[in-house]
Write a protein that holds these residues in place. Structure first.
Motif, PDB file in Angstrom:
ATOM      1  N   GLY A   1       0.807  -1.211   0.000  1.00  0.00           N
ATOM      2  CA  GLY A   1       0.000   0.000   0.000  1.00  0.00           C
ATOM      3  C   GLY A   1       0.841   1.260   0.000  1.00  0.00           C
ATOM      4  O   GLY A   1       0.336   2.346   0.278  1.00  0.00           O
ATOM      5  N   ALA A   2       2.131   1.139  -0.338  1.00  0.00           N
ATOM      6  CA  ALA A   2       3.054   2.264  -0.232  1.00  0.00           C
ATOM      7  C   ALA A   2       2.923   3.281  -1.359  1.00  0.00           C
ATOM      8  O   ALA A   2       3.387   4.402  -1.223  1.00  0.00           O
ATOM      9  CB  ALA A   2       4.490   1.751  -0.181  1.00  0.00           C
ATOM     10  N   HIS A   3       2.309   2.927  -2.469  1.00  0.00           N
ATOM     11  CA  HIS A   3       2.312   3.882  -3.581  1.00  0.00           C
ATOM     12  C   HIS A   3       1.176   4.893  -3.515  1.00  0.00           C
ATOM     13  O   HIS A   3       1.108   5.802  -4.328  1.00  0.00           O
ATOM     14  CB  HIS A   3       2.353   3.173  -4.925  1.00  0.00           C
ATOM     15  N   GLY A   4       0.282   4.770  -2.557  1.00  0.00           N
ATOM     16  CA  GLY A   4      -0.694   5.823  -2.326  1.00  0.00           C
ATOM     17  C   GLY A   4      -2.109   5.567  -2.812  1.00  0.00           C
ATOM     18  O   GLY A   4      -3.016   6.318  -2.487  1.00  0.00           O
ATOM     19  N   SER A   5      -2.328   4.525  -3.590  1.00  0.00           N
ATOM     20  CA  SER A   5      -3.668   4.228  -4.084  1.00  0.00           C
ATOM     21  C   SER A   5      -4.549   3.779  -2.921  1.00  0.00           C
ATOM     22  O   SER A   5      -4.142   2.982  -2.078  1.00  0.00           O
ATOM     23  CB  SER A   5      -3.592   3.124  -5.137  1.00  0.00           C
ATOM     24  N   GLY A   6      -5.761   4.281  -2.879  1.00  0.00           N
ATOM     25  CA  GLY A   6      -6.689   3.900  -1.816  1.00  0.00           C
ATOM     26  C   GLY A   6      -7.004   2.419  -1.827  1.00  0.00           C
ATOM     27  O   GLY A   6      -7.061   1.776  -0.778  1.00  0.00           O
ATOM     28  N   SER A   7      -7.199   1.868  -3.030  1.00  0.00           N
ATOM     29  CA  SER A   7      -7.527   0.440  -3.104  1.00  0.00           C
ATOM     30  C   SER A   7      -6.333  -0.407  -2.682  1.00  0.00           C
ATOM     31  O   SER A   7      -6.496  -1.447  -2.050  1.00  0.00           O
ATOM     32  CB  SER A   7      -7.957   0.050  -4.523  1.00  0.00           C
ATOM     33  N   ALA A   8      -5.115   0.043  -3.001  1.00  0.00           N
ATOM     34  CA  ALA A   8      -3.925  -0.701  -2.591  1.00  0.00           C
ATOM     35  C   ALA A   8      -3.785  -0.677  -1.069  1.00  0.00           C
ATOM     36  O   ALA A   8      -3.434  -1.685  -0.457  1.00  0.00           O
ATOM     37  CB  ALA A   8      -2.680  -0.119  -3.245  1.00  0.00           C
ATOM     38  N   LYS A   9      -4.072   0.470  -0.462  1.00  0.00           N
ATOM     39  CA  LYS A   9      -3.996   0.564   0.999  1.00  0.00           C
ATOM     40  C   LYS A   9      -5.024  -0.351   1.653  1.00  0.00           C
ATOM     41  O   LYS A   9      -4.737  -1.017   2.646  1.00  0.00           O
ATOM     42  CB  LYS A   9      -4.229   2.008   1.449  1.00  0.00           C
ATOM     43  N   GLN A  10      -6.226  -0.379   1.085  1.00  0.00           N
ATOM     44  CA  GLN A  10      -7.283  -1.233   1.619  1.00  0.00           C
ATOM     45  C   GLN A  10      -6.904  -2.707   1.502  1.00  0.00           C
ATOM     46  O   GLN A  10      -7.063  -3.474   2.446  1.00  0.00           O
ATOM     47  CB  GLN A  10      -8.599  -0.964   0.871  1.00  0.00           C
ATOM     48  N   LYS A  11      -6.374  -3.097   0.340  1.00  0.00           N
ATOM     49  CA  LYS A  11      -5.962  -4.485   0.144  1.00  0.00           C
ATOM     50  C   LYS A  11      -4.814  -4.845   1.070  1.00  0.00           C
ATOM     51  O   LYS A  11      -4.759  -5.960   1.594  1.00  0.00           O
ATOM     52  CB  LYS A  11      -5.565  -4.720  -1.317  1.00  0.00           C
ATOM     53  N   ALA A  12      -3.886  -3.908   1.285  1.00  0.00           N
ATOM     54  CA  ALA A  12      -2.775  -4.150   2.200  1.00  0.00           C
ATOM     55  C   ALA A  12      -3.306  -4.357   3.623  1.00  0.00           C
ATOM     56  O   ALA A  12      -2.812  -5.213   4.365  1.00  0.00           O
ATOM     57  CB  ALA A  12      -1.794  -2.993   2.159  1.00  0.00           C
ATOM     58  N   LYS A  13      -4.326  -3.591   3.978  1.00  0.00           N
ATOM     59  CA  LYS A  13      -4.935  -3.740   5.305  1.00  0.00           C
ATOM     60  C   LYS A  13      -5.560  -5.131   5.447  1.00  0.00           C
ATOM     61  O   LYS A  13      -5.367  -5.809   6.465  1.00  0.00           O
ATOM     62  CB  LYS A  13      -5.995  -2.662   5.505  1.00  0.00           C
ATOM     63  N   TYR A  14      -6.267  -5.580   4.406  1.00  0.00           N
ATOM     64  CA  TYR A  14      -6.873  -6.912   4.442  1.00  0.00           C
ATOM     65  C   TYR A  14      -5.808  -8.010   4.511  1.00  0.00           C
ATOM     66  O   TYR A  14      -5.959  -8.992   5.223  1.00  0.00           O
ATOM     67  CB  TYR A  14      -7.758  -7.148   3.223  1.00  0.00           C
ATOM     68  N   ARG A  15      -4.709  -7.835   3.785  1.00  0.00           N
ATOM     69  CA  ARG A  15      -3.624  -8.816   3.825  1.00  0.00           C
ATOM     70  C   ARG A  15      -3.029  -8.891   5.236  1.00  0.00           C
ATOM     71  O   ARG A  15      -2.722  -9.968   5.736  1.00  0.00           O
ATOM     72  CB  ARG A  15      -2.522  -8.441   2.835  1.00  0.00           C
ATOM     73  N   GLN A  16      -2.850  -7.742   5.851  1.00  0.00           N
ATOM     74  CA  GLN A  16      -2.296  -7.696   7.209  1.00  0.00           C
ATOM     75  C   GLN A  16      -3.245  -8.378   8.189  1.00  0.00           C
ATOM     76  O   GLN A  16      -2.809  -9.144   9.049  1.00  0.00           O
ATOM     77  CB  GLN A  16      -2.054  -6.239   7.620  1.00  0.00           C
ATOM     78  N   GLN A  17      -4.534  -8.126   8.059  1.00  0.00           N
ATOM     79  CA  GLN A  17      -5.505  -8.764   8.940  1.00  0.00           C
ATOM     80  C   GLN A  17      -5.498 -10.279   8.761  1.00  0.00           C
ATOM     81  O   GLN A  17      -5.568 -11.035   9.715  1.00  0.00           O
ATOM     82  CB  GLN A  17      -6.914  -8.227   8.660  1.00  0.00           C
ATOM     83  N   ARG A  18      -5.405 -10.707   7.486  1.00  0.00           N
ATOM     84  CA  ARG A  18      -5.382 -12.142   7.200  1.00  0.00           C
ATOM     85  C   ARG A  18      -4.115 -12.785   7.764  1.00  0.00           C
ATOM     86  O   ARG A  18      -4.160 -13.896   8.300  1.00  0.00           O
ATOM     87  CB  ARG A  18      -5.463 -12.374   5.695  1.00  0.00           C
ATOM     88  N   ALA A  19      -2.991 -12.088   7.680  1.00  0.00           N
ATOM     89  CA  ALA A  19      -1.732 -12.618   8.187  1.00  0.00           C
ATOM     90  C   ALA A  19      -1.766 -12.748   9.710  1.00  0.00           C
ATOM     91  O   ALA A  19      -1.163 -13.666  10.280  1.00  0.00           O
ATOM     92  CB  ALA A  19      -0.571 -11.734   7.761  1.00  0.00           C
ATOM     93  N   ASN A  20      -2.470 -11.858  10.380  1.00  0.00           N
ATOM     94  CA  ASN A  20      -2.508 -11.862  11.848  1.00  0.00           C
ATOM     95  C   ASN A  20      -3.685 -12.678  12.415  1.00  0.00           C
ATOM     96  O   ASN A  20      -3.854 -12.733  13.625  1.00  0.00           O
ATOM     97  CB  ASN A  20      -2.600 -10.427  12.375  1.00  0.00           C
ATOM     98  N   ARG A  21      -4.463 -13.279  11.542  1.00  0.00           N
ATOM     99  CA  ARG A  21      -5.704 -13.942  11.949  1.00  0.00           C
ATOM    100  C   ARG A  21      -5.475 -15.077  12.939  1.00  0.00           C
ATOM    101  O   ARG A  21      -6.185 -15.214  13.928  1.00  0.00           O
ATOM    102  CB  ARG A  21      -6.426 -14.470  10.712  1.00  0.00           C
ATOM    103  N   HIS A  22      -4.482 -15.931  12.708  1.00  0.00           N
ATOM    104  CA  HIS A  22      -4.326 -17.132  13.538  1.00  0.00           C
ATOM    105  C   HIS A  22      -3.063 -17.082  14.391  1.00  0.00           C
ATOM    106  O   HIS A  22      -2.449 -18.103  14.644  1.00  0.00           O
ATOM    107  CB  HIS A  22      -4.298 -18.380  12.638  1.00  0.00           C
ATOM    108  N   LYS A  23      -2.704 -15.910  14.856  1.00  0.00           N
ATOM    109  CA  LYS A  23      -1.506 -15.798  15.703  1.00  0.00           C
ATOM    110  C   LYS A  23      -1.850 -15.851  17.153  1.00  0.00           C
ATOM    111  O   LYS A  23      -2.881 -15.573  17.622  1.00  0.00           O
ATOM    112  CB  LYS A  23      -0.772 -14.488  15.388  1.00  0.00           C
TER     113      LYS A  23
END
Length: 61
Positions: free
Chosen positions: A39-61
Motif C-alpha cells: 500500500g506504499a504507492h498511495g492508491s486507496g484500493s492498494a492501501k485497503q488491500k494491504a490492510k486486508y492482507r495484514q488482517q489475514r496474516a494476523n488472523r491465527h496468531k
C-alpha cells in the motif's frame, strides 16, 4: 539447382521449436509489485488491500 533437387540430395532439415522466453524475474502485474502489496504507492484500493492482507496474516496468531 531447384529446391526440389536440394531436398532430394540433402534431405529436409527442420529447425527446432523456439525456446520459451525467460521470465527475468520481472513482475507482470501491478498486484504483485511490492509497493502495491504494502500500500506504499498511495492508491486507496492498494492501501485497503494491504490492510486486508495484514488482517489475514494476523488472523491465527
Amino acid at each position: 539447382m531447384s529446391e526440389i533437387d536440394d531436398i532430394i540430395e540433402i534431405g529436409m532439415v527442420f529447425r527446432g521449436a523456439s525456446k520459451p522466453k525467460s521470465d527475468d524475474g520481472k513482475v507482470k502485474t501491478k498486484a504483485k509489485k511490492k509497493k502495491y502489496i504494502t500500500g506504499a504507492h498511495g492508491s486507496g484500493s492498494a492501501k485497503q488491500k494491504a490492510k486486508y492482507r495484514q488482517q489475514r496474516a494476523n488472523r491465527h496468531k
